[in-house]
Design an enzyme around this catalytic site. Sequence first.
Site, PDB file in Angstrom:
ATOM      1  N   SER A   1       0.938  56.062   5.402  1.00  0.00           N
ATOM      2  CA  SER A   1       0.523  56.439   4.061  1.00  0.00           C
ATOM      3  C   SER A   1      -0.059  55.231   3.310  1.00  0.00           C
ATOM      4  O   SER A   1      -1.042  54.648   3.756  1.00  0.00           O
ATOM      5  CB  SER A   1       1.715  57.076   3.323  1.00  0.00           C
TER       6      SER A   1
ATOM      7  N   ASP B   1       0.236  68.317   5.959  1.00  0.00           N
ATOM      8  CA  ASP B   1       0.471  67.239   4.984  1.00  0.00           C
ATOM      9  C   ASP B   1      -0.107  67.633   3.620  1.00  0.00           C
ATOM     10  O   ASP B   1      -1.309  67.831   3.483  1.00  0.00           O
ATOM     11  CB  ASP B   1      -0.190  65.946   5.497  1.00  0.00           C
TER      12      ASP B   1
ATOM     13  N   HIS C   1       4.146  65.337   5.642  1.00  0.00           N
ATOM     14  CA  HIS C   1       3.899  63.899   5.410  1.00  0.00           C
ATOM     15  C   HIS C   1       5.085  63.101   5.952  1.00  0.00           C
ATOM     16  O   HIS C   1       5.917  62.586   5.208  1.00  0.00           O
ATOM     17  CB  HIS C   1       3.695  63.644   3.917  1.00  0.00           C
TER      18      HIS C   1
END
Length: 222
Positions: free
Chosen positions: A118, A172, A203
């Site tokens: 991320s 996600d 995620h």
Amino acid sequence: MTQLLPCVEHKPSVAPTACVIWLHGLGDSGHGFAPIVPELKLPESMAVKFVFPHAPERPVTINGGMRMRAWYDIKSLDFNSRADLSGVKESAEQVSALIDAQIDSGIPANRIVLAGFSQGGVVALHLAPRLDKQLAGVMALSTYLCEPGLLSEQAKETNRHIPFFFAHGNQDEVVPMFMGNAAYKTLKDNGFNATWKSYTMQHNVCMQELNDISAWLQNVLA
């Protein structure tokens, strides 16, 4: 001189000959990914050291200015302006200093993998194409690219041919998969050696992804 970020380290039982520097996501810490090292089941003979740095604490605009560990501020969730470039650059310099510290400890740059999840992946994808040292490879997990339009003019040749492993969850909702795929395509279009894998997940990371990461690391650091 850049002050080194504090890190969680996972060392092999023998002197390390390779290193994975793994950057966490927003609001997490170096402790977040440390437990996955045993899950990767890497052969002890690979002598891989894992370094999980803690991002500095800073106010994050989309979270009401609350201070948390973050590699950069997020001012909006808009695709094009999600990552604050000045913060990304600052964090990239701090991670570059960590790479130098590993080199100083005796691990050559081409035995160092840079990984990021991320927000951490955004920093990894910003730094690696602009670095003047050749790494072993880059893992970009559930992530995206900051200012993709800058890549063509700023990318160096040094890491154009090393493997970039992109992995993303097709469910996600934090970083939609199209953002990760756009980053992958931007690197491909700029001549980088990138591969793409998607997983049935949100995620996060899943077991199949960890198995693929393990196989990829064993190949890259063989």
